[in-house]
Scaffold this motif. Structure first.
Motif, PDB file in Angstrom:
ATOM      1  N   LYS A  37       0.829  -1.206   0.000  1.00 44.50           N
ATOM      2  CA  LYS A  37       0.000   0.000   0.000  1.00 44.50           C
ATOM      3  C   LYS A  37       0.867   1.261   0.000  1.00 44.50           C
ATOM      4  O   LYS A  37       0.553   2.242  -0.677  1.00 44.50           O
ATOM      5  N   LYS A  38       1.974   1.243   0.745  1.00 40.74           N
ATOM      6  CA  LYS A  38       2.900   2.377   0.723  1.00 40.74           C
ATOM      7  C   LYS A  38       3.474   2.573  -0.679  1.00 40.74           C
ATOM      8  O   LYS A  38       3.583   3.708  -1.175  1.00 40.74           O
ATOM      9  N   ASP A  39       3.846   1.477  -1.310  1.00 42.79           N
ATOM     10  CA  ASP A  39       4.394   1.550  -2.662  1.00 42.79           C
ATOM     11  C   ASP A  39       3.361   2.080  -3.648  1.00 42.79           C
ATOM     12  O   ASP A  39       3.684   2.872  -4.551  1.00 42.79           O
ATOM     13  N   GLU A  40       2.102   1.668  -3.480  1.00 46.78           N
ATOM     14  CA  GLU A  40       1.037   2.165  -4.357  1.00 46.78           C
ATOM     15  C   GLU A  40       0.830   3.668  -4.188  1.00 46.78           C
ATOM     16  O   GLU A  40       0.609   4.385  -5.158  1.00 46.78           O
ATOM     17  N   ARG A  41       0.914   4.145  -2.949  1.00 50.18           N
ATOM     18  CA  ARG A  41       0.762   5.590  -2.721  1.00 50.18           C
ATOM     19  C   ARG A  41       1.895   6.365  -3.388  1.00 50.18           C
ATOM     20  O   ARG A  41       1.663   7.437  -3.973  1.00 50.18           O
ATOM     21  N   ARG A  42       3.112   5.834  -3.322  1.00 49.44           N
ATOM     22  CA  ARG A  42       4.237   6.500  -3.994  1.00 49.44           C
ATOM     23  C   ARG A  42       4.051   6.506  -5.500  1.00 49.44           C
ATOM     24  O   ARG A  42       4.343   7.515  -6.173  1.00 49.44           O
ATOM     25  N   ARG A  43       3.545   5.423  -6.051  1.00 48.73           N
ATOM     26  CA  ARG A  43       3.278   5.367  -7.493  1.00 48.73           C
ATOM     27  C   ARG A  43       2.225   6.396  -7.889  1.00 48.73           C
ATOM     28  O   ARG A  43       2.332   7.058  -8.925  1.00 48.73           O
ATOM     29  N   GLN A  44       1.188   6.528  -7.075  1.00 53.41           N
ATOM     30  CA  GLN A  44       0.148   7.505  -7.366  1.00 53.41           C
ATOM     31  C   GLN A  44       0.684   8.939  -7.311  1.00 53.41           C
ATOM     32  O   GLN A  44       0.331   9.780  -8.136  1.00 53.41           O
ATOM     33  N   GLN A  45       1.554   9.190  -6.333  1.00 49.18           N
ATOM     34  CA  GLN A  45       2.138  10.532  -6.230  1.00 49.18           C
ATOM     35  C   GLN A  45       2.992  10.853  -7.448  1.00 49.18           C
ATOM     36  O   GLN A  45       2.947  11.981  -7.965  1.00 49.18           O
ATOM     37  N   ARG A  46       3.771   9.883  -7.906  1.00 47.00           N
ATOM     38  CA  ARG A  46       4.569  10.102  -9.120  1.00 47.00           C
ATOM     39  C   ARG A  46       3.668  10.329 -10.314  1.00 47.00           C
ATOM     40  O   ARG A  46       3.960  11.175 -11.172  1.00 47.00           O
ATOM     41  N   ARG A  47       2.561   9.582 -10.375  1.00 40.03           N
ATOM     42  CA  ARG A  47       1.621   9.737 -11.484  1.00 40.03           C
ATOM     43  C   ARG A  47       0.990  11.135 -11.474  1.00 40.03           C
ATOM     44  O   ARG A  47       0.876  11.782 -12.511  1.00 40.03           O
ATOM     45  N   ARG A  48       0.602  11.606 -10.294  1.00 39.84           N
ATOM     46  CA  ARG A  48       0.032  12.958 -10.197  1.00 39.84           C
ATOM     47  C   ARG A  48       1.046  14.005 -10.645  1.00 39.84           C
ATOM     48  O   ARG A  48       0.697  14.976 -11.319  1.00 39.84           O
ATOM     49  N   LYS A  49       2.307  13.836 -10.242  1.00 38.16           N
ATOM     50  CA  LYS A  49       3.349  14.795 -10.631  1.00 38.16           C
ATOM     51  C   LYS A  49       3.560  14.802 -12.138  1.00 38.16           C
ATOM     52  O   LYS A  49       3.718  15.876 -12.751  1.00 38.16           O
ATOM     53  N   GLU A  50       3.545  13.605 -12.748  1.00 40.37           N
ATOM     54  CA  GLU A  50       3.680  13.534 -14.200  1.00 40.37           C
ATOM     55  C   GLU A  50       2.546  14.269 -14.901  1.00 40.37           C
ATOM     56  O   GLU A  50       2.771  14.986 -15.887  1.00 40.37           O
ATOM     57  N   ILE A  51       1.317  14.080 -14.407  1.00 40.58           N
ATOM     58  CA  ILE A  51       0.165  14.747 -15.022  1.00 40.58           C
ATOM     59  C   ILE A  51       0.275  16.265 -14.867  1.00 40.58           C
ATOM     60  O   ILE A  51       0.034  17.018 -15.802  1.00 40.58           O
ATOM     61  N   ALA A  52       0.680  16.697 -13.659  1.00 38.82           N
ATOM     62  CA  ALA A  52       0.827  18.131 -13.401  1.00 38.82           C
ATOM     63  C   ALA A  52       1.911  18.730 -14.283  1.00 38.82           C
ATOM     64  O   ALA A  52       1.751  19.821 -14.851  1.00 38.82           O
ATOM     65  N   ASP A  53       3.038  18.017 -14.451  1.00 42.97           N
ATOM     66  CA  ASP A  53       4.124  18.511 -15.297  1.00 42.97           C
ATOM     67  C   ASP A  53       3.686  18.594 -16.753  1.00 42.97           C
ATOM     68  O   ASP A  53       4.031  19.564 -17.466  1.00 42.97           O
ATOM     69  N   ASN A  54       2.912  17.619 -17.212  1.00 46.89           N
ATOM     70  CA  ASN A  54       2.441  17.651 -18.602  1.00 46.89           C
ATOM     71  C   ASN A  54       1.446  18.798 -18.827  1.00 46.89           C
ATOM     72  O   ASN A  54       1.462  19.432 -19.894  1.00 46.89           O
ATOM     73  N   ASP A  55       0.579  19.022 -17.827  1.00 46.95           N
ATOM     74  CA  ASP A  55      -0.371  20.127 -17.962  1.00 46.95           C
ATOM     75  C   ASP A  55       0.318  21.490 -17.973  1.00 46.95           C
ATOM     76  O   ASP A  55      -0.130  22.429 -18.636  1.00 46.95           O
ATOM     77  N   ALA A  56       1.410  21.569 -17.209  1.00 47.35           N
ATOM     78  CA  ALA A  56       2.160  22.838 -17.156  1.00 47.35           C
ATOM     79  C   ALA A  56       2.884  23.096 -18.468  1.00 47.35           C
ATOM     80  O   ALA A  56       3.094  24.238 -18.865  1.00 47.35           O
TER      81      ALA A  56
END
Length: 283
Positions: free
Chosen positions: A264-283
């Motif tokens: 579950k900790k690993d999944e949360r880290r994956r989700q955080q990286r995914r959110r950052k990727e989406i935010a970087d692409n939107d920027a």
């Protein structure tokens, strides 16, 4: 089964195969009904009884099937049922059928599996064998109960398959368990949980996502590894087979729950990286 035999034609069927012991959430087949259908259509019937000798209920069902219908061969595993170090199988049937099967083997088989089984049975004796069976039956209820408690704490649900007393499945409920909204296009890496368990010595757990098709020859199997083409939720299975001891249960639960926490900790880290990727692409 009867409809399938009529549709295909008995003359075109080599044999029908039933399964008594299988991974949850599948339940054992109704081998008695299949045996009746095979007898009525005069079609050979092979029973896959891999783990079945360890379950009294399954053994009785196979015995009844032989009395009321047609059962040509019953195949069971030696390591799954008799704790031998190297796997082999026992094929049961009439003397004539087993003799014909033995003569059809084209090569030279090793005597090692026979010797392993013989030595194992001598070492256990009748009392030791019945004690192993009784222990498995008692531990199965405990394993099921404690797995259900762990599942409730970590966003899983124990899938209740009353007829299956050997294998237990825990379905993944997802982020909704913690009141979170699941993200679009987010697929949990449940197979990593399986690898975590394996590296911690839990070798019998099996992860099924239902999302990977597999093509063998000209046929594509949807939901490879599961029991149907469309599996709504991914799940992981755990078995309580012959050989499990009372001391193994708390160790299994400890490793299982620790693996769930780390996953579950690993999944949360994956989700955080995914959110950052989406935010970087939107920027």
């Amino acid at each position: 089964m009867r409809e399938a035999i009529e549709r295909v034609g008995a003359a075109e069927i080599l044999a029908v195969m039933s399964t008594t012991s299988c991974f949850a959430p599948r339940a054992p087949d109704d081998v008695e009904a299949i045996a009746r259908a095979a007898k009525a259509a005069d079609v050979p019937h092979v029973v896959n009884n891999a783990y079945g000798l360890g379950c009294e209920k399954i053994c009785k069902s196979v015995s009844r099937a032989q009395r009321v219908g047609r059962v040509d061969f019953v195949v069971q595993s030696t390591d799954k049922n008799f704790l031998v170090p190297v796997g082999g199988c026992i094929v049961a049937g009439s003397a004539a059928d087993v003799d014909a099967l033995a003569k059809s083997y084209p090569g030279r088989a090793s005597a090692a599996p026979v010797l392993d089984l013989f030595v194992t049975l001598l070492s256990m004796g009748q009392a030791g064998w019945t004690e192993v069976l009784a222990t498995r039956r008692a531990l199965a209820q405990r394993v099921k109960r404690e797995l259900g408690e762990i599942a409730d704490r970590h966003g899983f649900r124990l899938l209740d398959v009353e007829e299956n007393t050997i294998s237990f499945a825990l379905g993944y409920l997802g982020q909704q368990h913690n009141g979170e909204t699941p993200e679009e296009e987010w697929t949990p890496n449940l197979t990593k949980l399986g690898s975590m368990l394996f590296t911690r010595g839990v070798s019998g757990a099996r992860v099924c996502t239902g999302q990977e098709p597999k093509t063998i020859g000209s046929h594509t199997f949807e939901g490879w590894g599961t029991h149907e083409n469309e599996t709504r939720i991914p799940y992981i299975t755990v078995a309580c087979a012959i050989g499990m001891k009372e001391a193994d249960v708390p160790l299994l639960m400890e490793r299982f729950e620790k693996s769930l926490r780390d996953w579950k900790k690993d999944e949360r880290r994956r989700q955080q990286r995914r959110r950052k990727e989406i935010a970087d692409n939107d920027a």
